[in-house]
Design an enzyme around this catalytic site. Sequence first.
Site, PDB file in Angstrom:
ATOM      1  N   LYS A  22       0.850  -1.209   0.000  1.00 23.58           N
ATOM      2  CA  LYS A  22       0.000   0.000   0.000  1.00 23.58           C
ATOM      3  C   LYS A  22       0.879   1.251   0.000  1.00 23.58           C
ATOM      4  O   LYS A  22       0.670   2.173  -0.789  1.00 23.58           O
ATOM      5  CB  LYS A  22      -0.878   0.009   1.239  1.00 23.58           C
ATOM      6  CG  LYS A  22      -1.541   1.347   1.537  1.00 23.58           C
ATOM      7  CD  LYS A  22      -2.442   1.327   2.758  1.00 23.58           C
ATOM      8  CE  LYS A  22      -1.728   1.534   4.039  1.00 23.58           C
ATOM      9  NZ  LYS A  22      -1.389   2.925   4.377  1.00 23.58           N
ATOM     10  N   ASN A  23       1.922   1.254   0.864  1.00 26.54           N
ATOM     11  CA  ASN A  23       2.706   2.483   1.048  1.00 26.54           C
ATOM     12  C   ASN A  23       3.739   2.701  -0.038  1.00 26.54           C
ATOM     13  O   ASN A  23       4.506   3.653   0.022  1.00 26.54           O
ATOM     14  CB  ASN A  23       3.356   2.490   2.438  1.00 26.54           C
ATOM     15  CG  ASN A  23       2.287   2.667   3.514  1.00 26.54           C
ATOM     16  OD1 ASN A  23       1.132   2.956   3.205  1.00 26.54           O
ATOM     17  ND2 ASN A  23       2.654   2.455   4.758  1.00 26.54           N
ATOM     18  N   ARG A  93      -4.975  10.478   4.428  1.00 26.21           N
ATOM     19  CA  ARG A  93      -3.950  11.503   4.600  1.00 26.21           C
ATOM     20  C   ARG A  93      -2.903  11.478   3.502  1.00 26.21           C
ATOM     21  O   ARG A  93      -2.312  12.493   3.147  1.00 26.21           O
ATOM     22  CB  ARG A  93      -3.233  11.325   5.942  1.00 26.21           C
ATOM     23  CG  ARG A  93      -4.090  11.296   7.156  1.00 26.21           C
ATOM     24  CD  ARG A  93      -3.218  11.289   8.368  1.00 26.21           C
ATOM     25  NE  ARG A  93      -2.419  12.488   8.436  1.00 26.21           N
ATOM     26  CZ  ARG A  93      -1.193  12.589   7.960  1.00 26.21           C
ATOM     27  NH1 ARG A  93      -0.638  11.559   7.340  1.00 26.21           N
ATOM     28  NH2 ARG A  93      -0.523  13.710   8.040  1.00 26.21           N
ATOM     29  N   CYS A 117      -4.756  12.258  12.700  1.00 25.75           N
ATOM     30  CA  CYS A 117      -5.550  11.031  12.668  1.00 25.75           C
ATOM     31  C   CYS A 117      -5.416  10.414  14.050  1.00 25.75           C
ATOM     32  O   CYS A 117      -4.778  10.970  14.945  1.00 25.75           O
ATOM     33  CB  CYS A 117      -5.054  10.091  11.565  1.00 25.75           C
ATOM     34  SG  CYS A 117      -3.558   9.251  12.000  1.00 25.75           S
ATOM     35  N   ARG A 122       0.376  14.431  13.121  1.00 21.72           N
ATOM     36  CA  ARG A 122       0.886  14.176  11.774  1.00 21.72           C
ATOM     37  C   ARG A 122       0.938  15.445  10.922  1.00 21.72           C
ATOM     38  O   ARG A 122       0.306  15.576   9.881  1.00 21.72           O
ATOM     39  CB  ARG A 122       0.077  13.078  11.113  1.00 21.72           C
ATOM     40  CG  ARG A 122       0.071  11.836  12.001  1.00 21.72           C
ATOM     41  CD  ARG A 122      -0.525  10.641  11.399  1.00 21.72           C
ATOM     42  NE  ARG A 122       0.316  10.106  10.342  1.00 21.72           N
ATOM     43  CZ  ARG A 122      -0.058   9.042   9.603  1.00 21.72           C
ATOM     44  NH1 ARG A 122      -1.234   8.501   9.826  1.00 21.72           N
ATOM     45  NH2 ARG A 122       0.725   8.591   8.652  1.00 21.72           N
ATOM     46  N   ASP A 316       4.749   0.484  12.064  1.00 21.82           N
ATOM     47  CA  ASP A 316       3.534  -0.160  11.538  1.00 21.82           C
ATOM     48  C   ASP A 316       3.418  -1.618  11.960  1.00 21.82           C
ATOM     49  O   ASP A 316       2.433  -2.275  11.640  1.00 21.82           O
ATOM     50  CB  ASP A 316       3.508  -0.075  10.007  1.00 21.82           C
ATOM     51  CG  ASP A 316       3.308   1.346   9.551  1.00 21.82           C
ATOM     52  OD1 ASP A 316       3.484   1.632   8.352  1.00 21.82           O
ATOM     53  OD2 ASP A 316       2.996   2.204  10.393  1.00 21.82           O
ATOM     54  N   ILE A 338       7.855   7.094  17.061  1.00 17.27           N
ATOM     55  CA  ILE A 338       7.459   7.801  15.835  1.00 17.27           C
ATOM     56  C   ILE A 338       6.178   8.609  16.032  1.00 17.27           C
ATOM     57  O   ILE A 338       6.123   9.792  15.693  1.00 17.27           O
ATOM     58  CB  ILE A 338       7.276   6.797  14.657  1.00 17.27           C
ATOM     59  CG1 ILE A 338       8.503   5.909  14.489  1.00 17.27           C
ATOM     60  CG2 ILE A 338       6.903   7.550  13.370  1.00 17.27           C
ATOM     61  CD1 ILE A 338       9.739   6.623  13.964  1.00 17.27           C
ATOM     62  N   ARG A 408      -8.587  -0.505   4.990  1.00 22.46           N
ATOM     63  CA  ARG A 408      -7.748   0.527   4.380  1.00 22.46           C
ATOM     64  C   ARG A 408      -6.402  -0.032   3.966  1.00 22.46           C
ATOM     65  O   ARG A 408      -5.768   0.473   3.042  1.00 22.46           O
ATOM     66  CB  ARG A 408      -7.518   1.666   5.389  1.00 22.46           C
ATOM     67  CG  ARG A 408      -8.757   2.458   5.700  1.00 22.46           C
ATOM     68  CD  ARG A 408      -8.385   3.743   6.379  1.00 22.46           C
ATOM     69  NE  ARG A 408      -7.300   4.393   5.642  1.00 22.46           N
ATOM     70  CZ  ARG A 408      -6.523   5.342   6.165  1.00 22.46           C
ATOM     71  NH1 ARG A 408      -6.705   5.725   7.399  1.00 22.46           N
ATOM     72  NH2 ARG A 408      -5.581   5.894   5.446  1.00 22.46           N
TER      73      ARG A 408
HETATM   74  C1  EPZ Z   1       4.234   6.954   6.469  1.00 22.84           C
HETATM   75  O1  EPZ Z   1       3.427   7.949   7.050  1.00 22.84           O
HETATM   76  C2  EPZ Z   1       3.339   5.721   6.317  1.00 22.84           C
HETATM   77  N1  EPZ Z   1       2.232   6.050   5.424  1.00 22.84           N
HETATM   78  C3  EPZ Z   1       2.810   5.299   7.691  1.00 22.84           C
HETATM   79  O2  EPZ Z   1       2.052   4.113   7.511  1.00 22.84           O
HETATM   80  C4  EPZ Z   1       4.007   4.991   8.579  1.00 22.84           C
HETATM   81  O3  EPZ Z   1       3.547   4.656   9.870  1.00 22.84           O
HETATM   82  C5  EPZ Z   1       4.920   6.229   8.666  1.00 22.84           C
HETATM   83  O4  EPZ Z   1       5.331   6.625   7.327  1.00 22.84           O
HETATM   84  C6  EPZ Z   1       6.174   5.983   9.479  1.00 22.84           C
HETATM   85  O5  EPZ Z   1       6.876   4.921   8.956  1.00 22.84           O
HETATM   86  C7  EPZ Z   1       2.446   6.044   4.085  1.00 22.84           C
HETATM   87  O6  EPZ Z   1       3.554   5.809   3.607  1.00 22.84           O
HETATM   88  C8  EPZ Z   1       1.268   6.358   3.220  1.00 22.84           C
HETATM   89  P1  EPZ Z   1       6.175  10.316   8.570  1.00 22.84           P
HETATM   90  P2  EPZ Z   1       3.962   9.486   7.086  1.00 22.84           P
HETATM   91  O7  EPZ Z   1       6.049  11.601   7.837  1.00 22.84           O
HETATM   92  O8  EPZ Z   1       4.847   9.742   5.942  1.00 22.84           O
HETATM   93  C9  EPZ Z   1       6.617  13.706  11.845  1.00 22.84           C
HETATM   94  C10 EPZ Z   1       0.211   2.716   7.744  1.00 22.84           C
HETATM   95  O9  EPZ Z   1      -0.172   2.113   8.744  1.00 22.84           O
HETATM   96  N2  EPZ Z   1       6.437  14.678  10.757  1.00 22.84           N
HETATM   97  O10 EPZ Z   1       7.337   9.419   8.263  1.00 22.84           O
HETATM   98  O11 EPZ Z   1       2.782  10.360   7.305  1.00 22.84           O
HETATM   99  C11 EPZ Z   1       5.349  12.910  12.131  1.00 22.84           C
HETATM  100  O12 EPZ Z   1       4.511  13.626  13.016  1.00 22.84           O
HETATM  101  C12 EPZ Z   1       0.662   4.151   7.855  1.00 22.84           C
HETATM  102  O13 EPZ Z   1       0.320   2.223   6.599  1.00 22.84           O
HETATM  103  C13 EPZ Z   1       6.530  16.044  11.033  1.00 22.84           C
HETATM  104  O14 EPZ Z   1       6.744  16.448  12.174  1.00 22.84           O
HETATM  105  O15 EPZ Z   1       4.849   9.480   8.399  1.00 22.84           O
HETATM  106  C14 EPZ Z   1       5.887  11.653  12.761  1.00 22.84           C
HETATM  107  O16 EPZ Z   1       6.124  11.866  14.137  1.00 22.84           O
HETATM  108  C15 EPZ Z   1       0.380   4.691   9.240  1.00 22.84           C
HETATM  109  N3  EPZ Z   1       6.374  16.949  10.026  1.00 22.84           N
HETATM  110  C16 EPZ Z   1       7.238  11.461  12.064  1.00 22.84           C
HETATM  111  O17 EPZ Z   1       7.543  12.713  11.447  1.00 22.84           O
HETATM  112  C17 EPZ Z   1       6.147  16.541   8.726  1.00 22.84           C
HETATM  113  O18 EPZ Z   1       6.041  17.410   7.829  1.00 22.84           O
HETATM  114  C18 EPZ Z   1       7.240  10.387  10.981  1.00 22.84           C
HETATM  115  O19 EPZ Z   1       6.130  10.640  10.145  1.00 22.84           O
HETATM  116  C19 EPZ Z   1       6.053  15.148   8.458  1.00 22.84           C
HETATM  117  C20 EPZ Z   1       6.213  14.245   9.479  1.00 22.84           C
END
Ligand code: EPZ
Length: 429
Positions: A22-23, A93, A117, A122, A316, A338, A408
């Site tokens: 998916k990702n 998202r 969420c 996020r 995840d 995370i 999802r």
């Molecule tokens: C991706 O989400 C995945 N989703 C998530 O999978 C996964 O849990 C996550 O990466 C971490 O591995 C997809 O790829 C579609 P991040 P993402 O930006 O990109 C902070 C699932 O279950 N952050 O890596 O949204 C954020 O708050 C989903 O399939 C900022 O502060 O996660 C978090 O603490 C759930 N500012 C950390 O970084 C930003 O602009 C990592 O988030 C962006 C992120």
Amino acid sequence: MESIVVKGGRKISGEVVIGGAKNSALPLIAATLLAENGKSCLENIPNLRDINTIIRLLEGMGAEINRSDSSLTVTTTAVENCQAPYELVKTMRASILVLGPLLARFGKARVSLPGGCAIGARPVNLHIRGLEQMGAEIEVEHGYIIGRSKRLKGADISFDVTTVTGTENLMMAAVLADGTTHLRNAAREPEIIDLAVFLRKMGARITGEGTHTIVINGVKKLNGADYQVMPDRIEAGTFMIAAGISDGDIIIKNAPLAALGSLVSKLHEIGLAVEPLTEFKEDELLSGIPVRIKRQTSGLHSLDVKTMPYPGFPTDMQAQIMTLMALAQGTSVISETIFENRFMHVFELQRMGADIEVEGRTAVVRGVEKLSGAPVMASDLRASAGLILAGLAADGETVMSRVYHLDRGYSGFEKKLNALGADIKRINE
Ligand code: EPZ
């Protein structure tokens, strides 16, 4: 509303095939927006709600999309409506992933802020800051990100927090920018590599994917390309834990073993045998190989887990491994570094008899002999998978509501488990 009913106590066995990731599929579909000519044919696309959402999003922009089974053909030559409306973005998202490609190719975008969420706030501040460094003018008003840019310029961007979709968004923005972009402290997930390989097939010039620094030299235009999405490493990890928690013995036909980072070593530590059945080449990060999973002995050993960016332990997989820890001998400590609110499955596992205490971002799990089936509620995608795994091992029946969370990210999850000997029904309540 649909619920899932799991009858516990059955050991699963047999063979299972993992679906497309998916990702990886989500950013790949967003990347097709970058193609000025020609169509892109993506294979091994999973049949998931989130995929349906991003397809609707691109069709609303004017993309022409044909789908048959797990292949998707996308033509974006006629795209002109550069918008991602709140109605769709609020359900998924990852819609934020169209922001980079729209600005890169069309110089304009109006994308709803994804909002938080269940698992956390996020924010997308790092996506926006990177695009501004590339010369985009970004305003945020009435819940929308409104971006404009003549032609994005290459920039030297350092992420202060490693972000997966932030890295992907800025990769897709940089491939058509004027000049060179460095993405530092970039995410290293296998899905980032999948995206980089696809973008190169479209004509992009990218190096360093999978390392902390990705270098992109912008080109004038990109064309559609064909690509096969990698197997879903989180679905594979979920089935590995299904085998472990039910004391079963399964073969995953196409596990992306090299892409599972530290998960496999943790499963060995717990007491599972994860055995590749063919030659296992480190460089085949994105391909799946047949792997057999069963317990080494009858017991499960407690251990500590800390979620980290790849190649650390994947967040995840946190809910899923917690269910295994709930039945391990001894005490385990799970730290979720995370996301700030990714322990909602704890309260549901406690209803099933698990002995877990949460202190901020740390959960202390004391193993118990048995879990007992109970009515539980899914709170997010991976929590829902974890609760079903707990139901596999529990005494009696577990009834999980809010099944839409599961759909999802997992395609036919209960069907695949039933084919391995589980007894799971989906009912309308
Ligand atoms: C991706 O989400 C995945 N989703 C998530 O999978 C996964 O849990 C996550 O990466 C971490 O591995 C997809 O790829 C579609 P991040 P993402 O930006 O990109 C902070 C699932 O279950 N952050 O890596 O949204 C954020 O708050 C989903 O399939 C900022 O502060 O996660 C978090 O603490 C759930 N500012 C950390 O970084 C930003 O602009 C990592 O988030 C962006 C992120």
